[in-house]
Design an enzyme around this catalytic site. Sequence first.
Site: not given
Ligand code: IMP
Ligand code: MG
Length: 175
Positions: A38, A92, A95, A123, A144, A151, A157
């Site tokens: 990402g 990227d 979350d 987010k 999302f 992606d 992407r």
């Molecule tokens: P986390 O570990 O929950 O912070 O998730 C991070 C990873 O989940 C990011 O590096 C993204 O690859 C993916 N991700 C989380 N939210 C989204 C979204 O809204 N769109 C696309 N990818 C996301």
């Molecule tokens: Mg990622």
Amino acid sequence: MKTLLNQADIKKGVEKLAQEITDHYGERPLTIIGVMTGCIIFMADVIRLLEMPLRVGVVQTSSYDGVDRGRLKINSEMMPDITGRDVLLMDDIFDTGHTLKEVLRLMDELNPTSLKSAVLLSKTGRQEVDCSPDFVVFDIPDEFVVGYGLDYEDEYRNLPFVAALEPADIQSVVK
Ligand code: IMP
Ligand code: MG
């Protein structure tokens, strides 16, 4: 889909981040590590605005399927040596935060001189960890999003803007 950030918004945000990074590190050599996949467009745009001596590497993260579903797997084989270096991790989106927290923990064990993190998007209201990125370009609502490197099922992407997916977009992706 609904555009959240257009190309002009992103350009402005990326330029502001590059300036913040420059203000923080000055002319000190910097190692930037991007979280694949990402990060690719975001990282490519930011590094072209930096003028300090710069090294670039990547780590890859993915989740196991099946029994261990959701467990994060980190592949750091393509990461350069970061011991004794100033390191900035770029992803990227922040979350839940588990990805960034785990990658930072792994990198910290390699004893960099300093370790910070930067994300394009954060987010609102999703965070499940006790750390947050040092640099955030945009806070976005809990939707999302795709484009500019992000992606859905490995598509979208290449969109030059960031958009929130709507139900029709989700159905139209060919598996
Ligand atoms: P986390 O570990 O929950 O912070 O998730 C991070 C990873 O989940 C990011 O590096 C993204 O690859 C993916 N991700 C989380 N939210 C989204 C979204 O809204 N769109 C696309 N990818 C996301
Ligand atoms: Mg990622």
